[in-house]
Design a protein around this motif. Structure first.
Motif, PDB file in Angstrom:
ATOM      1  N   UNK A   1       0.883  -1.172   0.000  1.00  0.00           N
ATOM      2  CA  UNK A   1       0.000   0.000   0.000  1.00  0.00           C
ATOM      3  C   UNK A   1       0.911   1.210   0.000  1.00  0.00           C
ATOM      4  N   UNK A   2       0.792   2.037  -1.033  1.00  0.00           N
ATOM      5  CA  UNK A   2       1.668   3.185  -1.191  1.00  0.00           C
ATOM      6  C   UNK A   2       0.871   4.449  -0.881  1.00  0.00           C
ATOM      7  N   UNK A   3       1.367   5.227   0.081  1.00  0.00           N
ATOM      8  CA  UNK A   3       0.738   6.500   0.466  1.00  0.00           C
ATOM      9  C   UNK A   3       1.735   7.608   0.149  1.00  0.00           C
ATOM     10  N   UNK A   4       1.392   8.491  -0.820  1.00  0.00           N
ATOM     11  CA  UNK A   4       2.384   9.412  -1.357  1.00  0.00           C
ATOM     12  C   UNK A   4       2.632  10.706  -0.590  1.00  0.00           C
ATOM     13  N   UNK A   5       1.884  11.032   0.420  1.00  0.00           N
ATOM     14  CA  UNK A   5       2.121  12.305   1.095  1.00  0.00           C
ATOM     15  C   UNK A   5       1.490  13.461   0.337  1.00  0.00           C
ATOM     16  N   UNK A   6       2.254  14.566   0.173  1.00  0.00           N
ATOM     17  CA  UNK A   6       1.682  15.807  -0.369  1.00  0.00           C
ATOM     18  C   UNK A   6       1.820  15.985  -1.873  1.00  0.00           C
TER      19      UNK A   6
ATOM     20  N   UNK B   1       5.468   5.113  -8.108  1.00  0.00           N
ATOM     21  CA  UNK B   1       6.036   3.918  -7.489  1.00  0.00           C
ATOM     22  C   UNK B   1       6.467   2.979  -8.601  1.00  0.00           C
ATOM     23  N   UNK B   2       7.712   2.516  -8.526  1.00  0.00           N
ATOM     24  CA  UNK B   2       8.235   1.659  -9.594  1.00  0.00           C
ATOM     25  C   UNK B   2       9.143   0.578  -9.021  1.00  0.00           C
ATOM     26  N   UNK B   3       9.036  -0.609  -9.619  1.00  0.00           N
ATOM     27  CA  UNK B   3      10.001  -1.693  -9.411  1.00  0.00           C
ATOM     28  C   UNK B   3      10.506  -2.010 -10.816  1.00  0.00           C
ATOM     29  N   UNK B   4      11.601  -1.364 -11.231  1.00  0.00           N
ATOM     30  CA  UNK B   4      12.047  -1.453 -12.628  1.00  0.00           C
ATOM     31  C   UNK B   4      12.261  -2.869 -13.140  1.00  0.00           C
ATOM     32  N   UNK B   5      12.870  -3.750 -12.328  1.00  0.00           N
ATOM     33  CA  UNK B   5      13.152  -5.115 -12.805  1.00  0.00           C
ATOM     34  C   UNK B   5      11.887  -5.906 -13.103  1.00  0.00           C
ATOM     35  N   UNK B   6      10.761  -5.493 -12.532  1.00  0.00           N
ATOM     36  CA  UNK B   6       9.491  -6.182 -12.791  1.00  0.00           C
ATOM     37  C   UNK B   6       8.576  -5.377 -13.708  1.00  0.00           C
ATOM     38  N   UNK B   7       9.103  -4.247 -14.190  1.00  0.00           N
ATOM     39  CA  UNK B   7       8.340  -3.363 -15.081  1.00  0.00           C
ATOM     40  C   UNK B   7       7.012  -2.942 -14.461  1.00  0.00           C
TER      41      UNK B   7
ATOM     42  N   UNK C   1      -3.594  11.729  -1.058  1.00  0.00           N
ATOM     43  CA  UNK C   1      -4.915  11.333  -0.548  1.00  0.00           C
ATOM     44  C   UNK C   1      -5.539  10.163  -1.305  1.00  0.00           C
ATOM     45  N   UNK C   2      -4.782   9.536  -2.217  1.00  0.00           N
ATOM     46  CA  UNK C   2      -5.296   8.384  -2.960  1.00  0.00           C
ATOM     47  C   UNK C   2      -4.276   7.246  -2.911  1.00  0.00           C
ATOM     48  N   UNK C   3      -4.229   6.504  -1.806  1.00  0.00           N
ATOM     49  CA  UNK C   3      -3.255   5.401  -1.740  1.00  0.00           C
ATOM     50  C   UNK C   3      -3.485   4.396  -2.870  1.00  0.00           C
ATOM     51  N   UNK C   4      -2.413   3.796  -3.283  1.00  0.00           N
ATOM     52  CA  UNK C   4      -2.459   2.795  -4.361  1.00  0.00           C
ATOM     53  C   UNK C   4      -2.021   1.462  -3.780  1.00  0.00           C
TER      54      UNK C   4
END
Length: 153
Positions: A66-71, A76-82, A90-93
């Motif tokens: 769960x990624x919460x980006x702040x302001x 959000x990236x994991x390059x090796x997994x593309x 305010x919109x967690x992913x």
């Protein structure tokens, strides 16, 4: 004859209800098992820092990030997994991944990684808290500091 038909109908209804109950309980148990098996990881931002920046996950176990980006928005990236997901304030992913290799993966904000906004996902056989190794020995506590108000004599 009517009593026999009525008894047969009651029996059939009871049988169908019993089968439906067993199926519902089995589905509920399977969903609970699936949820218990999934590892959850919260990633938050603080300025241009990702927290935590070191994550341990178990190989072949589903992980839900769960990624919460702040302001400000981040990518959000994991390059090796593309994998790339833009995340707005305010919109967690949520991203779910099952890692199949024992290795390290870099994760980062594609927008800000040159400013140090990156971290490492360590895919391990056993999570550190589930390790079979013996724990570190307890250390003796430090002696208390002398009170400067007291006279040493």
């Amino acid at each position: 004859m009517d009593d026999l038909k009525r008894a047969l109908l009651v029996y059939c209804v009871a049988l169908v209800c019993g089968v439906a109950l067993v199926v519902a309980l089995a589905a509920s148990a399977a969903a609970a098992d699936d949820k218990a098996e999934r590892q959850r990881v919260l990633i938050e931002t603080d300025g241009m820092d990702l927290r935590p920046d070191e994550i341990y996950v178990q190989v072949e176990r589903p992980v839900r990030f769960e990624i919460r980006p702040g302001d400000v928005p981040h990518m959000f990236a994991i390059p090796d997994l593309e994998i790339e997901r833009i995340v707005f304030p305010e919109e967690p992913e949520e991203v779910e991944i099952t890692f199949s290799e024992l290795r390290d993966y870099e994760f980062r904000c594609r927008f800000h990684h040159r400013m140090g906004m990156k971290g490492t996902i360590h895919v391990v056989e056993h999570l550190p808290d589930e390790s079979t190794e013996s724990p570190a020995p307890d250390l003796e506590p430090d002696p208390p500091e002398p009170d400067p108000r007291k006279d040493p004599s």
